[in-house]
Design an enzyme around this catalytic site. Structure first.
Site, short mmCIF file in Angstrom:
data_model
loop_
_atom_site.label_atom_id
_atom_site.label_comp_id
_atom_site.label_asym_id
_atom_site.label_seq_id
_atom_site.Cartn_x
_atom_site.Cartn_y
_atom_site.Cartn_z
CG ASP A 128 39.33 36.90 47.54
OD1 ASP A 128 39.35 37.71 46.60
OD2 ASP A 128 40.09 35.91 47.61
CG ASN A 159 40.85 29.63 37.76
OD1 ASN A 159 39.89 28.88 37.73
ND2 ASN A 159 40.73 30.94 37.78
CD GLU A 161 40.17 35.92 42.93
OE1 GLU A 161 41.32 35.89 43.36
OE2 GLU A 161 39.91 36.27 41.76
CG ASP A 171 34.21 30.23 34.12
OD1 ASP A 171 34.81 31.09 34.78
OD2 ASP A 171 34.27 30.14 32.88
#
Length: 556
Positions: free
Chosen positions: A411, A419, A454, A428
């Site tokens: 993770d 983000n 993720e 991305d």
């Protein structure tokens, strides 16, 4: 009411919670919208292939009534779409007894392949067709209808009739010439020439059919390339050649297989250097001094050559290149009249190219659909669906061999903050970089997957607990040193947390082992992140990570 009993502060708190829930719902909905769009695009593509097929295609229900036909069906039989919908398929067949025989074969074999039968148009015209039928079944295995693909073979029958007439005419001429002693030698030579030509056509047709069977059985275009070269060397024995394909960027044409003597010319060149590709039609050059020569063959030799574009659905896939070889033109036992020239084999070369263009196009489409079904479009890793379909097979293999299987749950740390700080486009970029790193860091038998968001999963067959932990630590450490660029900036201090479990040590099933790895990942997260945690252990490996917003520096 409950809301009337709340204070102003409590109402504000409830409102904030509701707004966060709405944001979370929007975030969860986004990937499903993207998947729906991809499915719609795939369905639209398949519908286009169905509608524009040069063959007659019809779909019927269990009662044999049409529920869908393509454009060619309406053109050939003279009915409108509405007139055919619900119409019994029997109405289009000229001979009911032959139709019943075909259905009997379908029920017995489960399919019909290349069955020759007469059909009739709306105006009553009888046309011979070569029909193939497969049954349609639902997810319970019950037959719900069938798909019929029919190809007009009128030209073939006319050709056979013409050949038969010519053979009869030849027999008459031979009998007449036998009566004339002076014409006997001429008649014999003519007969030999015709027999030779007929045998060559039979030989070519047989080779094309065999090649087609192998190409249909291929799983990838790469598997088909050497097969094409092998049959090309037999079909064009007096020539050398190569199969050239457009690369993925479509800016270069590269040779993927060759046959015969070494080719004179470039093995990789831009598409504009070949006149066949630029014009979308075959380019035969028999006199290099008088005709236009392709740039990829400069400086030209004395031999003639033939470039043929590989085209499917109007798109260029590549090119077949043939060139005559002066050292191979001496007669062989199989060619008593000498090796045929490229000009004499023009039609064969065109037919050969059409065969392989269709086969390679189908393989490319099959490969694309397969990739879309099992790969995550952002990272290129296997998707969760493929993981769940495949992991049970790995479990059975591990049980059969008496070995172990490692499971990693990975993770990205602080991904939500990343983000929020840099935007989803940068997120991305980070996910793609991690996907690329995982693909480069695993063994051939390992299975790296994007599990969701993720989170990533890595399945490692036949591995010990100690080696699995070492590999997890290597991956964790490697991620820290990834050089990730985004809009002229370098993203640094990107870290991951990893949970590791081993089947069957930490679970007697796939689900239990995955849960153990996920729990280990949770421990790594709550203990400071940037760690590797083994299932069933409280010892953490690795070091803590700095704030994610400190991870961007200008490129040097």
């Amino acid at each position: 009411m409950k809301g009337q009993d709340m204070t102003g502060g409590e109402l504000l708190t409830e409102f904030k919670k509701l707004r966060e829930q709405v944001s979370e719902l929007k975030r969860l909905k986004a990937p499903y919208q993207q998947t729906e769009e991809e499915v719609r695009e795939s369905l639209a593509y398949l519908e286009n292939v169905f509608e524009n097929s040069p063959d007659v295609i019809g779909v019927v229900d269990k009662q044999g009534k049409f529920i869908k036909v393509n454009k060619m069906t309406t053109q050939v039989f003279g009915y409108t779409y509405d007139a055919l919908k619900g119409k019994p398929s029997l109405d289009l067949y000229a001979d009911k007894n032959e139709y019943d025989k075909m259905l009997k074969k379908l029920r017995h074999d489960g399919h019909v392949q290349r069955y020759v039968i007469d059909m009739k148009t709306k105006k009553g015209k009888i046309i011979p067709f070569e029909v193939s039928i497969i049954k349609l079944k639902n997810n319970k295995g019950n037959v719900i209808g069938s798909v019929c693909i029919a190809r007009d073979i009128s030209d073939i029958k006319e050709a056979l009739t013409s050949i038969k007439a010519k053979n009869e005419q030849l027999e008459t001429e031979i009998n007449e010439r036998r009566r004339a002693e002076e014409a006997a030698e001429q008649a014999s030579a003519k007969l030999q020439a015709m027999v030779y030509e007929y045998s060559q056509r039979n030989r070519e047709a047989s080779l094309l059919n065999k090649m087609g069977e192998f190409l249909q059985a291929c799983l990838t275009p790469e598997e088909a390339h050497p097969i094409i070269a092998r049959y090309a060397s037999e079909l064009f024995p007096g020539s050398s050649g190569g199969l050239f394909m457009l690369n993925s960027s479509e800016n270069m044409v590269e040779i993927v297989s060759s046959w015969g003597e070494p080719l004179w010319g470039e093995r990789m060149f831009p598409p504009k250097d070949c006149w066949a590709i630029r014009r979308g039609r075959p380019h035969l050059v028999e006199d290099l001094g008088k005709e236009v020569v392709c740039q990829h063959l400069l400086p030209p030799k004395e031999d003639s050559y033939f470039c043929l574009p590989l085209m499917a659905q109007g798109a260029i896939l590549g090119m077949v290149h043939l060139q005559s070889c002066q050292t191979m033109v001496q007669p062989k036992d199989d060619f008593p009249q000498g090796m045929p020239t490229l000009g004499q084999q023009r039609q064969l070369a065109i037919t050969f190219t059409e065969h392989i263009a269709l086969a390679l196009s189908n393989l490319k489409l099959r490969e694309t659909l397969r990739h879309m079904a099992i790969r995550d479009p952002l990272t290129g890793l296997f998707n969760r669906r493929y993981l769940e379909e495949t992991v049970e097979r790995e479990i059975h293999r591990v049980n059969r061999k008496g070995t172990k299987m490692g499971v990693m749950m990975l993770d990205l740390d602080h991904f939500k903050g990343f983000n929020d700080c840099y935007g989803h486009e940068a997120g991305d970029v980070l996910l793609r970089a991690l996907g690329s790193y995982l693909k480069q860091s695993v063994r051939a038998d390992d299975m790296p997957c994007r599990y969701g968001g993720e989170e990533f999963t890595l399945i490692m067959p036949e591995i010990s607990f100690e080696i699995a932990l070492d590999r997890a630590e290597t991956i964790r450490e490697g991620v820290k040193h990834l050089q990730i660029q985004h809009h002229g900036q370098r993203l640094t201090d990107v870290t991951i947390s990893i949970g590791v479990a081993i089947y069957p040590d930490h679970g007697d099933s796939w689900e239990a082992t995955l849960k153990a790895a996920d729990e280990a990942l949770y421990k790594a997260k709550i203990s400071g992140r940037n760690k590797v945690v083994a299932a069933g252990q409280n010892e953490y490996l690795g070091s803590e990570v700095t704030s994610i917003c400190q991870g961007v520096t200008d490129s040097p």
